[in-house]
Every structure is written in C-alpha cells, then in structure tokens.
Design an enzyme around this catalytic site. Structure first.
Site, PDB file in Angstrom:
ATOM      1  N   GLU A   1       0.985  -1.415  -0.379  1.00 34.58           N
ATOM      2  CA  GLU A   1       0.199   0.074   0.224  1.00 34.58           C
ATOM      3  C   GLU A   1       0.644   1.336  -0.314  1.00 34.58           C
ATOM      4  O   GLU A   1       0.498   2.013  -0.994  1.00 34.58           O
ATOM      5  CB  GLU A   1      -1.130  -0.287   0.949  1.00 34.58           C
ATOM      6  CG  GLU A   1      -2.067   1.476   1.515  1.00 34.58           C
ATOM      7  CD  GLU A   1      -2.737   0.966   0.660  1.00 34.58           C
ATOM      8  OE1 GLU A   1      -4.228   2.239  -0.218  1.00 34.58           O
ATOM      9  OE2 GLU A   1      -3.473   0.090  -0.013  1.00 34.58           O
ATOM     10  N   ASP A   2       2.015   1.378   0.851  1.00 35.81           N
ATOM     11  CA  ASP A   2       2.598   2.875   1.232  1.00 35.81           C
ATOM     12  C   ASP A   2       3.946   2.403   0.555  1.00 35.81           C
ATOM     13  O   ASP A   2       4.851   3.539   0.534  1.00 35.81           O
ATOM     14  CB  ASP A   2       2.660   2.894   2.530  1.00 35.81           C
ATOM     15  CG  ASP A   2       1.280   2.930   3.319  1.00 35.81           C
ATOM     16  OD1 ASP A   2       0.545   3.310   2.093  1.00 35.81           O
ATOM     17  OD2 ASP A   2       0.999   2.009   4.025  1.00 35.81           O
TER      18      ASP A   2
END
Length: 725
Positions: free
Chosen positions: A95-96
């Site tokens: 996600e990051d």
C-alpha cells in the site's frame, strides 16, 4: 505515516537496521516455538520491510517499520506461524511503498503475498453504515478472511498496536478509531475467541471514546477497600486448600473484570458499580475434563452456588469454541464471586481462540475446533453474500452476528445448534437449511406446538413442520434475528417480486399494444433489441418489470416499439381507461401491487389501478374519494378487475359505535375472531360518557366475509352501528 509513497526500490541496496533491539525481541519470541529456518525468513522480512519503508515515519516521529514489527510481536505472543509473522512485517508494504508483489511471492511464497494483499485492501477502511463505500470495504475484508483467516489476525494485531499508540492522533481521529474498534474489531476478536486481544481492544477503545467514564471506573477497581481485598485473598486461600485436598493438580488465578466489561454491565442492567455482582472472580485450571467436574463439586461444597447461574460450556461450547464451567457462589464478601473451571487446553483456546495451537498445513486447512468454527462462521457470511445484498445491508447483517449472546438449541436427533439470543423457531429452521426455513409452517418446542415467532431458550428441543406449498412471508422479517434467515427471506421475496413484476408488466404492455392492433409477439426482434439497447435494458424481463413498477408507461413503450403505427394513430384519442380490456388480478401479485390505505379495496369491490413510479400499481376502489385527482392523469390508469379466484387476506377498516362500558371492546374483538379474521389494530376515534367510537383494521378474504363479520357484530348487544370506512 508522514512520508508519501516511496520511489522505486533498489532491492540490491544494503539493508538498513533501524530497530535492532525490537527485531531481536521479535526473533527471541518467535524462536521459542518456531524452527530456525522460520526465524531466518522473519529476519529477511524485517530487512526487506526496513528497506521499503526507509525514510517513512509515524506521526509520533518513530521510523515507520516499528509499527509492522510491533504487529508481528503481538502475533508472536499468540504463537502464530512464520508465514503470518512475515506477512505482518510486510502488511503495509504494497500500500505504502514500491515493493512489488511478485518479489514478496518469490521470496516468501504465494500465501504470504496473498495475506499481504488481503490486509492491504483493508488499510484505508473507515467503517460507517451510512456510506456504501465503507460497507463495500467491509465486504472485501470478509472475502479476504474466507480465503485465508490469518488475514483478520494480522488486521486485529494491526488495530491493537494502533490503539496502543492512539495518543499521537487528533481528538476527532481518536474518537472515530475508538468507535470502529468497539463496534467492529473487538466484536470480531470475540467472535473468533481471541479474548486476550478482545479485552485490550475494548478497554483501549473505552478509554479513548469515554475518557472520563474510563477514569472513574478504573479508579473504583483500583481503590477497592482493604477489607475486600483481604476477603478475596482469604477466599483464594480456602479454594486452593479445598481443591488440593481432592489431589487435583491445578493452577488458581484471581481475576478482575476490565473497565469496559464493568461499564457495559452497569449500562445494560442500569446498575451502580457496587451492584455489579461478578467484578471479582477466580479461574481454576486443571489437567483433564473429569477434573473440571471434580473441582466444581469441591467449590460447591465450600460455598453455596446461586440458583440458575451455573453454565456448562464444556458440554455445550460457545460458537467460537470457548469451553469452561461457570458458577456463581455466595461469599463472605456479601456479594457473589464467579469461578471458572477449565483445562489447560481450554484455557489456551479461551485466551487465544483461533490462534491457539495454530497448524496451517495448506491453504484452507485449520488446526483446532475454534479455527474450524471460525472458518465455518466466515464461510457462512460469504455464502449469504451470494444473494448479492447491498453492501450496507450485508454489513448490518454481519453486525447482528457479531453480538450473538447465544442460546443452545437441540434438534430432535440430539444435535446442538448455537443461535443468537431472542432467536425463534424460524431462525432455527433456516440454521438447519434454507429450504427448511422457506417451507416452515409450524414448530414444536419440547413437543408442544408454538408460534414460529416464539423466543427460544437454551436447552429446548425444536422440531420444524414444513409443507411443500409454504413460502416466506414479508412479516417474517419483523421477528427473525439471524442474518442467514433475514438474507434468505429477502432473497426469496425479491425473486417472487421480480417474477410477479415481469408477469404483470407483460400483461400491461400487451394491453397497450392491443390498442395499436398488434401484440408483443408481432414486434420485430431487431426493433425490440434496438429499443432495449437504446434504453440500456440488458434483457426484456428488466423492461417488463420496470413497466410494472411504474418507471415506464406501457402506452409510451408500445408507441416506441411501433413508430409507424403510432404515428398513424397519434391523432386518435386513446380509449378511456374504464373501457379498456381489464387485467385480472388474483391477489398473489403482492410484490408489484399495493392496496391503498385510503379506501382499502377487497375482492368483490369495483377497482382501478394507478401507476406510481417506484411503487408499481396502486389499487383503489372506484368509489375512492381520491379518484377525482387520479382522473387528471388517465395515462397512468391501469384497468384491472378481480379474477374469479382470489388468494390471501385483505385489510379493511370498520367503524364501530358501541356502548361505553367495560367489556365492549372484548366482545367486538371476540366476534371478529369467531369469523376467522385477524385484527391488525384498534383505534379510539372519540369517546363520551355514553358512546365509544372504535375503528378496527381487520383482515378479510372478500366482501362476503366482510358482510358476515358486520352481521355478527351488529347482533351484539353493545354495538349501536357498524360501517365500512
């Protein structure tokens, strides 16, 4: 997290080591029960995670990798397998960061990559039953759980660490996250039997959402009088001495309810702190099941139990696999003390639930009874999803299942089903099988016939009576409590409603086409397909249902399907709705017909239909006072009439003038019931010293049935007049 998405990763870079002490602690915990090769993979996951999250920080200013490591530590305390710990360390990487999924799969295996991907989809969830997007995110979480239940374990550990570090958030964020925790995450942990995580989530959520209430109750728990603490120590010593006398190897642990548990008991039972009976208690842990019952006899011989407060969750485990004996005893404190008795294995399952004794040989397999029950629960939710419920409705159904407070019901063959509190025989029928529920007509509880809406109690035996011709009723939704029953009933009703709508829409369009001297069968196939395509209808059935629901005017559709004929006939006035050929109705079309409450039409009345967008055809009596308004829109009139055979009961209102004296209402009600009519409601319109005016809303089969009721009630000595409203 303060940093934006990382730039593309150079996976050949030297790996940083920002948290050497934290990762050493994690490896020590994991190494105590995992083989060396698993510890090596965990170390590799840390190095990769530290590289991927390099430069990213939490709001507290710490390196971001401290959070995934803390999540893995929580799971290591639950003795989870190495794959889960690797996925926990990498759970935010997709996600990051720019870490590729393929690299995770190549390095740690496909199951780790799937877990990371499953958790990633949940990272930005904000639960709210008002927002369709949030409810859809919850649906995705349940789907991820169904593929690999370890996904939710990682998510629960992630939420627990976030709750432990909540102080760095803004007050508004703290309240929102705390509410999510108490409404969703803590109940899921409870449903999965992970008591140790559930209890901490509840207390941290309580502290963040209601800080003053938390402070007051925590202070009360901490500042118990010395006399009370001494009495508890005395009881503990006496218990230990009594059980030791039985030559039972045991472990005795005193316990105190947490602030959230005390608060909910005070709130739900409207009690003060001093009135909560089982704030204090003891847990006795023994080696074997038979020793549990031997220890129970020992403690009962020492202190008298409270009548009706003994629960045997060993013989009948909770839905999440929890097993224990619970008894409430009179004590020298002047208030009862709860004692729980269980084996060491039961204690592990009670604290860690599905995380206990984790065995994960291949995807989809589970290692203990708690895990099997959890997987069954998740699969049941996903099976209910096959009915394509709206996401908000799906979330509400799951919330019902998250607060079971169960009752345990026996089948006629002696099998046990766990159902939520207030469950009915109908919920039991759907728990057995959807087809059994759909065809239920009656039920026997402990061999006695009872209404299917009766509330069940633990220990009862339920037998369901079915009939092939029976079908679900909309009224069933008013009293069923399980999501499975609610979903199945709604699915059946929607299917019937759609079939009725298609049938009625077909008849309405045919009548409109007959005015143009043709029929639907004579409309060229290419013209029909072009009309469907132009108006974005995937198939003819959807158009016909739309007509029946009032979203399309049949006359307009007919003219659009035959543009040449309609242009020739366009100057000719349409026949009056009253003189068109009538559509016959038999009362079974309840899904698309609405019987108006302004005039309550019943079989035998002369009727008309008025097409209303979204509601379909609303049926009125021809002498309805609202007919004058409807005549202004003749294109919305639908010529209808009763068929020769009509099914069902129909509501009608009767106005009674009776003597104003005790017993008059009961006499009228009894006379109505003797005519095989149900009473929906009774309202007093006006009263004086001599006359009472009452309006009964009752159910009748037709005008003949209504006339019989009027005749019988007029003969009552207390009735002055009866008239239909």
């Amino acid at each position: 997290m303060n940093s934006p998405l990382s730039p593309p990763l150079d996976l050949d870079m030297p790996c940083p080591d920002p948290c050497p002490e934290q990762v050493a602690g994690l490896l020590a915990k994991a190494g105590a029960y995992l083989p060396p090769e698993a510890s090596a993979k965990i170390r590799r996951a840390y190095e990769l995670g530290a590289l991927a999250h390099q430069g990213q920080t939490r709001k507290s200013g710490e390196p971001y990798i401290t959070h995934p490591l803390a999540v893995a530590e929580i799971l290591a305390e639950q003795r989870m397998d190495g794959e889960t710990l690797c996925a926990a360390i990498l759970h935010d990487a997709l996600e990051d960061t720019a870490l590729p999924r393929a690299f995770i799969a190549d390095t740690f295996g496909e199951s780790v990559a799937e877990m990371v991907e499953g958790v990633t989809k949940l990272d930005k969830i904000q639960f709210s039953n008002r927002q369709e997007a949030d409810a859809e995110s919850f649906r995705k979480m349940m789907l991820a759980m169904s593929r690999d239940i370890r996904v939710i374990l990682i998510k629960l550990a992630d939420r627990l660490h976030n709750m432990r570090t909540l102080d760095s958030k803004s007050p508004e964020s703290r309240r929102r996250i705390a509410r999510e925790t108490l409404e969703i995450y803590a109940p899921i942990a409870q449903r999965l039997g992970i008591n140790v995580i559930k209890a901490e989530l509840q207390n941290l959520g309580f502290k963040a959402l209601y800080p003053l209430r938390y402070k007051v109750i925590a202070k009360q728990l901490a500042n118990q009088p010395v006399l009370r603490r001494e009495a508890m120590a005395t009881i503990e010593a006496r218990l230990a001495q009594r059980i030791a006398a039985e030559n039972i190897p045991f472990r005795l642990v005193s316990r105190v309810k947490g602030p959230w548990s005390v608060y909910t008991k005070m709130r739900d039972e409207r009690k003060r702190f001093n009135e909560v009976m089982d704030v204090f208690g003891f847990r006795i842990v023994v080696g074997r099941v038979m020793e549990c019952y031997q220890a129970l006899g020992a403690v009962h011989s020492m202190m008298k139990p409270l009548d009706g407060r003994f629960r045997d969750f060993i013989a009948i485990p909770k839905a999440n696999g929890y097993q224990s004996l619970h008894t409430l005893l009179f004590s020298p404190l002047g208030s009862p003390v709860e004692v729980q008795i269980r084996t060491e294995d039961m204690d592990v399952v009670a604290e860690r639930g599905i995380a206990a004794h984790w065995v994960y040989k291949n995807r989809g397999s589970v290692g203990n009874n708690a895990q099997a029950r959890a997987q069954s629960w998740v699969n049941g939710l996903i099976n209910s999803d096959e009915f394509a419920l709206p996401s908000v409705e799906f979330l509400e159904n799951v919330k019902i299942d998250l607060f079971p407070d169960e009752v345990y019901i026996f089948t006629p063959k002696g099998e046990i089903l766990a159902l939520p509190k207030n469950a009915t025989p109908l919920d039991f029928a759907y728990a057995v099988h959807t087809d059994v529920g759909n065809h239920t007509v009656a039920a026997r509880v402990d061999r006695k016939l009872v209404p299917i809406r009766s509330k069940l109690l633990s220990g009862q035996t339920v037998e369901i009576i079915t009939a092939p011709s029976a079908n679900p009723s909309p009224q069933w939704l008013e009293f069923v409590v399980t999501s499975k029953a609610r979903t199945a009933i709604r699915h059946f009703l929607k299917r019937i409603e759609h079939e009725d709508a298609v049938n009625l829409g077909h008849r309405m369009l045919d009548r409109a086409l007959e005015l143009l001297e043709t029929s639907l069968d004579n409309v060229p196939a290419d013209v029909l397909q072009q009309f469907l395509a132009d108006n974005r209808y995937p198939r003819l059935e959807v158009l016909l249902a739309d007509i029946a629901l009032g979203n399309r005017m049949p006359d307009q559709v007919a003219r659009a399907l035959l543009p040449n004929q309609s242009s020739l006939l366009g100057s000719e006035p349409s026949p009056s709705p009253v003189h068109r050929e009538q559509i016959r109705i038999n009362g079974s079309e309840r899904g698309v017909l609405t019987f108006s409450t302004c005039c309550y039409p019943i079989p035998g009345d002369e009727i008309m239909g008025y097409l209303t967008a979204g509601k379909g055809v609303v049926v009125h009596r021809m002498d309805c006072p609202n007919i004058a308004d409807y005549s202004k829109r003749p294109e919305r009139w639908v010529p209808i009439a009763w068929d020769r055979r009509v099914e069902g009961d129909f509501r009608v209102e009767l106005r009674f003038e009776t003597e104003n004296k005790p017993g008059a209402l009961a006499k009228v009600a009894a006379a109505v019931a003797e005519c095989d009519s149900n009473i929906d409601s009774v309202n007093y319109k006006e009263r004086d010293d001599r006359i009472s005016v009452m309006v009964f809303c009752i159910e009748v089969k037709d005008r003949k049935h209504l006339a019989e009721i009027i005749r019988r009630t007029r003969r009552l000595g207390v009735v002055h007049s009866v008239e239909r409203q």
